[in-house]
Motif scaffolding. Structure first.
Motif, PDB file in Angstrom:
ATOM      1  N   GLU A  58       0.761  -1.350  -0.154  1.00 30.56           N
ATOM      2  CA  GLU A  58       0.102   0.055  -0.113  1.00 30.56           C
ATOM      3  C   GLU A  58       0.839   1.327  -0.069  1.00 30.56           C
ATOM      4  OE1 GLU A  58      -2.679  -0.418   3.348  1.00 30.56           O
ATOM      5  OE2 GLU A  58      -3.854  -1.946   2.162  1.00 30.56           O
ATOM      6  N   ASN A  59       0.743   2.001   0.933  1.00 30.50           N
ATOM      7  CA  ASN A  59       1.642   3.219   1.026  1.00 30.50           C
ATOM      8  C   ASN A  59       2.844   3.281   1.924  1.00 30.50           C
ATOM      9  OD1 ASN A  59      -0.536   4.817  -0.715  1.00 30.50           O
ATOM     10  ND2 ASN A  59      -1.783   5.068   1.100  1.00 30.50           N
ATOM     11  N   ALA A  60       3.399   2.209   2.096  1.00 30.64           N
ATOM     12  CA  ALA A  60       4.608   1.893   2.816  1.00 30.64           C
ATOM     13  C   ALA A  60       5.497   1.067   2.077  1.00 30.64           C
ATOM     14  CB  ALA A  60       3.989   1.424   4.191  1.00 30.64           C
ATOM     15  N   ILE A  61       6.703   0.882   2.553  1.00 36.87           N
ATOM     16  CA  ILE A  61       7.629  -0.069   2.272  1.00 36.87           C
ATOM     17  C   ILE A  61       7.868  -1.026   3.294  1.00 36.87           C
ATOM     18  CG2 ILE A  61      10.064  -0.573   1.424  1.00 36.87           C
ATOM     19  CD1 ILE A  61       9.997   1.862  -0.066  1.00 36.87           C
ATOM     20  N   VAL A  62       7.727  -2.229   3.431  1.00 36.36           N
ATOM     21  CA  VAL A  62       7.748  -3.160   4.426  1.00 36.36           C
ATOM     22  C   VAL A  62       9.064  -4.015   4.377  1.00 36.36           C
ATOM     23  CG1 VAL A  62       6.943  -5.037   5.710  1.00 36.36           C
ATOM     24  CG2 VAL A  62       5.365  -3.438   4.910  1.00 36.36           C
ATOM     25  N   SER A  63      10.070  -3.868   5.424  1.00 38.36           N
ATOM     26  CA  SER A  63      11.179  -5.051   5.461  1.00 38.36           C
ATOM     27  C   SER A  63      10.952  -6.051   6.484  1.00 38.36           C
ATOM     28  CB  SER A  63      12.546  -3.948   5.677  1.00 38.36           C
ATOM     29  OG  SER A  63      12.216  -3.443   7.126  1.00 38.36           O
ATOM     30  N   GLU A  64      11.200  -7.365   6.096  1.00 36.89           N
ATOM     31  CA  GLU A  64      11.111  -8.120   7.027  1.00 36.89           C
ATOM     32  C   GLU A  64      12.408  -8.948   7.254  1.00 36.89           C
ATOM     33  OE1 GLU A  64       7.983 -10.899   5.655  1.00 36.89           O
ATOM     34  OE2 GLU A  64       6.424  -9.267   6.423  1.00 36.89           O
ATOM     35  N   PHE A  65      12.872  -9.267   8.652  1.00 38.95           N
ATOM     36  CA  PHE A  65      14.004 -10.129   8.844  1.00 38.95           C
ATOM     37  C   PHE A  65      13.542 -11.168   9.595  1.00 38.95           C
ATOM     38  CE2 PHE A  65      15.314  -5.972   7.931  1.00 38.95           C
ATOM     39  CZ  PHE A  65      16.565  -5.976   7.511  1.00 38.95           C
ATOM     40  N   ILE A  66      13.644 -12.512   8.984  1.00 44.48           N
ATOM     41  CA  ILE A  66      13.258 -13.561   9.782  1.00 44.48           C
ATOM     42  C   ILE A  66      14.252 -14.592   9.756  1.00 44.48           C
ATOM     43  CG2 ILE A  66      11.368 -15.450   9.474  1.00 44.48           C
ATOM     44  CD1 ILE A  66       9.959 -13.961   7.396  1.00 44.48           C
ATOM     45  N   ASN A  67      14.282 -15.009  11.054  1.00 44.84           N
ATOM     46  CA  ASN A  67      15.401 -15.966  11.216  1.00 44.84           C
ATOM     47  C   ASN A  67      14.929 -17.284  12.121  1.00 44.84           C
ATOM     48  OD1 ASN A  67      16.118 -13.408  13.112  1.00 44.84           O
ATOM     49  ND2 ASN A  67      16.493 -15.444  14.424  1.00 44.84           N
ATOM     50  N   ASN A  68      15.515 -18.270  12.294  1.00 47.06           N
ATOM     51  CA  ASN A  68      15.145 -19.567  13.203  1.00 47.06           C
ATOM     52  C   ASN A  68      15.458 -18.848  14.623  1.00 47.06           C
ATOM     53  OD1 ASN A  68      14.070 -21.457  11.771  1.00 47.06           O
ATOM     54  ND2 ASN A  68      16.089 -22.523  11.287  1.00 47.06           N
ATOM     55  N   ALA A  69      14.492 -19.284  15.696  1.00 44.83           N
ATOM     56  CA  ALA A  69      14.598 -18.720  17.082  1.00 44.83           C
ATOM     57  C   ALA A  69      14.208 -19.966  18.071  1.00 44.83           C
ATOM     58  CB  ALA A  69      13.754 -17.507  17.261  1.00 44.83           C
ATOM     59  N   PRO A  70      14.961 -21.044  18.021  1.00 41.67           N
ATOM     60  CA  PRO A  70      14.439 -22.035  18.667  1.00 41.67           C
ATOM     61  C   PRO A  70      14.163 -21.994  20.374  1.00 41.67           C
ATOM     62  CG  PRO A  70      16.740 -22.490  17.926  1.00 41.67           C
ATOM     63  CD  PRO A  70      16.213 -21.349  17.305  1.00 41.67           C
ATOM     64  N   ASN A  71      15.177 -20.760  20.806  1.00 44.33           N
ATOM     65  CA  ASN A  71      15.395 -20.619  22.301  1.00 44.33           C
ATOM     66  C   ASN A  71      14.337 -19.401  22.558  1.00 44.33           C
ATOM     67  OD1 ASN A  71      17.421 -22.808  22.592  1.00 44.33           O
ATOM     68  ND2 ASN A  71      18.906 -21.309  21.902  1.00 44.33           N
TER      69      ASN A  71
END
Length: 325
Positions: A250-263
């Motif tokens: 829409e009217n924004a730029i979205v940045s996503e940082f995804i990583n495994n986080a088992p703990n």
């Protein structure tokens, strides 16, 4: 004939008396009903008045939004008046506690800022001497010990820099240089600078950067620091899976940082941006607990939004950047 007339008269009298008695009973019933109606109306008026007073108090508390504000109420009910007084007393005490806490936090922040500023210069000198010694003929254990000194000094330098930056942002003293920026270009440059770190950890990040993204108005150094902090966080806790995306929504730029986080647990998520919070206690040797706190401070100070969520053992940190109009 006379007896018959007398009987008829008595019968008429009897009927009249009976009607009179019945009329009186009806009147009594009507009076009782009217009295009951009056009592009910009085009770309803009293209850409505109480409800109105309570609603007034509730609205004043709601409108205060946690800020100090006296509750004013015009009521004849002593209990409601007493309730308003006690709420005002609580507000006064809360205001006093908040003022003391704010003052203590400001003093602590100022002390940290001063200490960080005072330590930066001698620490820079130490780093210079370490580099100078490294140029000498160090062998064996000497070289190994000097490498340890260098690493520890670097950690201390990063910690002091983080303290200093955070205090500057929170004191509204950070001097942002706003200009049009292309987030895609900045993110690509950041990722390239971390190439060796990803290689050393045997992590191949999934990168999804949309083409032709619009510019945003922001501070380049702050954006670089935001991306660097988030990539560093992924490298420390990624556990072989990392994904970075940058897309327009829409009217924004979205940045996503995804990583495994088992703990990581759901209980950690609300505290993940807190200062000094370290969710994974087993990996705190080089972790100051300030990286995500600084990231959040930068993002919000620049007028953007950041949030974190945990889903199926994966941590996602999302930033919503406002597009240039």
């Amino acid at each position: 004939m006379t007896i018959k007339i007398i009987r008829e008269k008595y019968l008429i009298y009897y009927v009249l008396i009976k009607e009179i008695i019945r009329t009186r009973e009806v009147r009594k019933i009507i009076i009782i009903i009217l009295v009951l109606i009056g009592i009910i109306i009085a009770l309803l008026t009293f209850v409505i008045g109480l409800k109105k007073d309570i609603k007034s108090i509730s609205n004043q508390i709601g409108n205060s939004k946690g800020e100090y504000r006296n509750i004013y109420i015009n009521t004849l009910d002593k209990d409601i008046e007493e309730l308003a007084k006690k709420i005002n007393i609580l507000y006064d005490k809360n205001q006093e506690v908040n003022a003391k806490a704010k003052h203590a936090e400001e003093e602590l922040r100022q002390s940290i800022a001063n200490m960080s500023h005072d330590l930066r210069t001698p620490l820079t000198s130490i780093m210079g001497y370490v580099q100078l010694i490294e140029k000498g003929n160090l062998v064996g254990e000497e070289k190994e010990y000097m490498e340890i000194v260098k690493k520890r000094t670097k950690v201390l330098q990063n910690l002091i820099t983080s303290f200093y930056e955070l205090s500057k942002i929170q004191e509204k003293e950070y001097n942002f240089q706003l200009k049009p920026l292309n987030l895609g270009n900045i993110l690509c440059e950041n990722l390239a600078s971390f190439y060796m770190e990803f290689e050393n950890k045997n992590i191949e990040p999934i990168i999804e950067i949309e083409d032709n993204l619009p510019n945003i108005i922001s501070d380049e150094n702050a954006v670089i620091r935001i991306f660097s902090n988030l990539i560093n966080n992924m490298l420390k806790h990624g556990e072989n899976y990392t994904k970075i995306s940058l897309k327009q929504r829409e009217n924004a730029i979205v940045s996503e940082f995804i990583n495994n986080a088992p703990n990581l647990t759901e209980e950690d998520i609300p505290k993940i941006f807190n200062r000094f919070y370290i969710a994974d206690k087993s990996r705190n040797s080089n972790n100051t607990g300030l990286g995500l706190s600084i990231t959040k401070a930068f993002v919000e100070e620049l007028g953007n939004e950041i949030k974190a969520e945990l889903k199926e053992g994966k941590l996602k940190i999302e930033i919503k950047w406002k597009c240039r109009k």
